[in-house]
Design a protein around this motif. Structure first.
Motif, PDB file in Angstrom:
ATOM      1  N   GLU A 266      63.157 112.090  95.416  1.00  0.00           N
ATOM      2  CA  GLU A 266      64.043 111.949  96.564  1.00  0.00           C
ATOM      3  C   GLU A 266      63.548 110.876  97.539  1.00  0.00           C
ATOM      4  O   GLU A 266      64.329 110.277  98.268  1.00  0.00           O
ATOM      5  CB  GLU A 266      64.151 113.292  97.294  1.00  0.00           C
ATOM      6  CG  GLU A 266      65.118 113.299  98.431  1.00  0.00           C
ATOM      7  CD  GLU A 266      65.209 114.659  99.100  1.00  0.00           C
ATOM      8  OE1 GLU A 266      65.654 114.696 100.247  1.00  0.00           O
ATOM      9  OE2 GLU A 266      64.839 115.661  98.477  1.00  0.00           O
TER      10      GLU A 266
ATOM     11  N   SER B  82      61.005 107.363  98.358  1.00  0.00           N
ATOM     12  CA  SER B  82      60.441 106.167  97.738  1.00  0.00           C
ATOM     13  C   SER B  82      59.441 105.541  98.700  1.00  0.00           C
ATOM     14  O   SER B  82      59.451 105.807  99.903  1.00  0.00           O
ATOM     15  CB  SER B  82      61.528 105.179  97.355  1.00  0.00           C
ATOM     16  OG  SER B  82      62.200 104.748  98.501  1.00  0.00           O
TER      17      SER B  82
ATOM     18  N   LYS C  46      63.606 108.111 102.608  1.00  0.00           N
ATOM     19  CA  LYS C  46      64.625 108.523 101.633  1.00  0.00           C
ATOM     20  C   LYS C  46      64.967 107.357 100.714  1.00  0.00           C
ATOM     21  O   LYS C  46      65.092 106.224 101.145  1.00  0.00           O
ATOM     22  CB  LYS C  46      65.888 108.984 102.350  1.00  0.00           C
ATOM     23  CG  LYS C  46      65.702 110.195 103.222  1.00  0.00           C
ATOM     24  CD  LYS C  46      65.950 111.424 102.432  1.00  0.00           C
ATOM     25  CE  LYS C  46      65.877 112.621 103.373  1.00  0.00           C
ATOM     26  NZ  LYS C  46      66.104 113.838 102.673  1.00  0.00           N
TER      27      LYS C  46
ATOM     28  N   GLU D  24      67.653 106.357  99.031  1.00  0.00           N
ATOM     29  CA  GLU D  24      68.879 105.571  99.180  1.00  0.00           C
ATOM     30  C   GLU D  24      68.789 104.582 100.339  1.00  0.00           C
ATOM     31  O   GLU D  24      69.383 103.516 100.303  1.00  0.00           O
ATOM     32  CB  GLU D  24      70.108 106.474  99.345  1.00  0.00           C
ATOM     33  CG  GLU D  24      70.067 107.416 100.520  1.00  0.00           C
ATOM     34  CD  GLU D  24      69.439 108.757 100.222  1.00  0.00           C
ATOM     35  OE1 GLU D  24      69.405 109.596 101.134  1.00  0.00           O
ATOM     36  OE2 GLU D  24      68.980 108.969  99.094  1.00  0.00           O
ATOM     37  N   ARG D  25      68.014 104.892 101.367  1.00  0.00           N
ATOM     38  CA  ARG D  25      67.852 103.979 102.501  1.00  0.00           C
ATOM     39  C   ARG D  25      66.721 102.974 102.292  1.00  0.00           C
ATOM     40  O   ARG D  25      66.744 101.875 102.827  1.00  0.00           O
ATOM     41  CB  ARG D  25      67.578 104.778 103.781  1.00  0.00           C
ATOM     42  CG  ARG D  25      68.689 105.682 104.245  1.00  0.00           C
ATOM     43  CD  ARG D  25      69.851 104.882 104.770  1.00  0.00           C
ATOM     44  NE  ARG D  25      69.390 103.904 105.733  1.00  0.00           N
ATOM     45  CZ  ARG D  25      69.689 103.883 107.006  1.00  0.00           C
ATOM     46  NH1 ARG D  25      70.501 104.779 107.494  1.00  0.00           N
ATOM     47  NH2 ARG D  25      69.211 102.949 107.806  1.00  0.00           N
TER      48      ARG D  25
ATOM     49  N   ASN E 126      65.970 101.303  99.706  1.00  0.00           N
ATOM     50  CA  ASN E 126      66.402 100.116  98.969  1.00  0.00           C
ATOM     51  C   ASN E 126      66.838  99.016  99.938  1.00  0.00           C
ATOM     52  O   ASN E 126      66.575  97.838  99.717  1.00  0.00           O
ATOM     53  CB  ASN E 126      67.521 100.462  97.998  1.00  0.00           C
ATOM     54  CG  ASN E 126      67.725  99.390  96.973  1.00  0.00           C
ATOM     55  OD1 ASN E 126      66.790  98.699  96.591  1.00  0.00           O
ATOM     56  ND2 ASN E 126      68.956  99.231  96.541  1.00  0.00           N
ATOM     57  N   GLU E 127      67.472  99.406 101.041  1.00  0.00           N
ATOM     58  CA  GLU E 127      67.855  98.447 102.074  1.00  0.00           C
ATOM     59  C   GLU E 127      66.613  97.838 102.720  1.00  0.00           C
ATOM     60  O   GLU E 127      66.576  96.637 103.005  1.00  0.00           O
ATOM     61  CB  GLU E 127      68.703  99.130 103.148  1.00  0.00           C
ATOM     62  CG  GLU E 127      70.025  99.660 102.647  1.00  0.00           C
ATOM     63  CD  GLU E 127      70.727 100.507 103.689  1.00  0.00           C
ATOM     64  OE1 GLU E 127      70.410 100.373 104.889  1.00  0.00           O
ATOM     65  OE2 GLU E 127      71.595 101.291 103.294  1.00  0.00           O
TER      66      GLU E 127
END
Length: 74
Positions: A10, A12, A57, A59-60, A62-63
Motif C-alpha cells: 500500500e 511506496s 501512499k 498512488e500519490r 508516483n506523482e
C-alpha cells in the motif's frame, strides 16, 4: 544523484541520494517531491553522502517520483 522508487504494498518509498557538493540540487528535488505529496513522511541522514527517504501512499508517491525526476533534469 540517484533516485530510486520502491513499491511496498500500500505504501511506496522514494529515496534520493547525493554527494554533499550537490546539496542545492538535492534540496530542490526533495522539495519538488514534497510539494507533490505533502502528507508523506520524510527521513534525512548523512553528512558527505546525503540520503532522503520519502514514504507515502503508493498512488500519490508516483506523482512525487515524476516531480523529482522532472526537477532533477532541470
Amino acid at each position: 544523484m540517484k533516485i530510486s522508487y520502491t513499491l511496498d504494498g500500500e505504501y511506496s518509498v522514494l529515496e534520493v541520494r547525493t554527494f554533499i557538493l550537490q546539496l542545492l540540487k538535492h534540496a530542490r528535488v526533495v522539495d519538488a517531491a514534497l510539494n507533490a505529496v505533502p502528507e508523506a513522511t520524510v527521513y534525512s541522514s548523512g553528512v558527505f553522502f546525503l540520503k532522503t527517504t520519502i514514504r507515502g501512499k503508493a498512488e500519490r508517491m508516483n506523482e512525487a517520483r515524476m516531480a523529482a525526476r522532472a526537477e532533477e533534469a532541470r
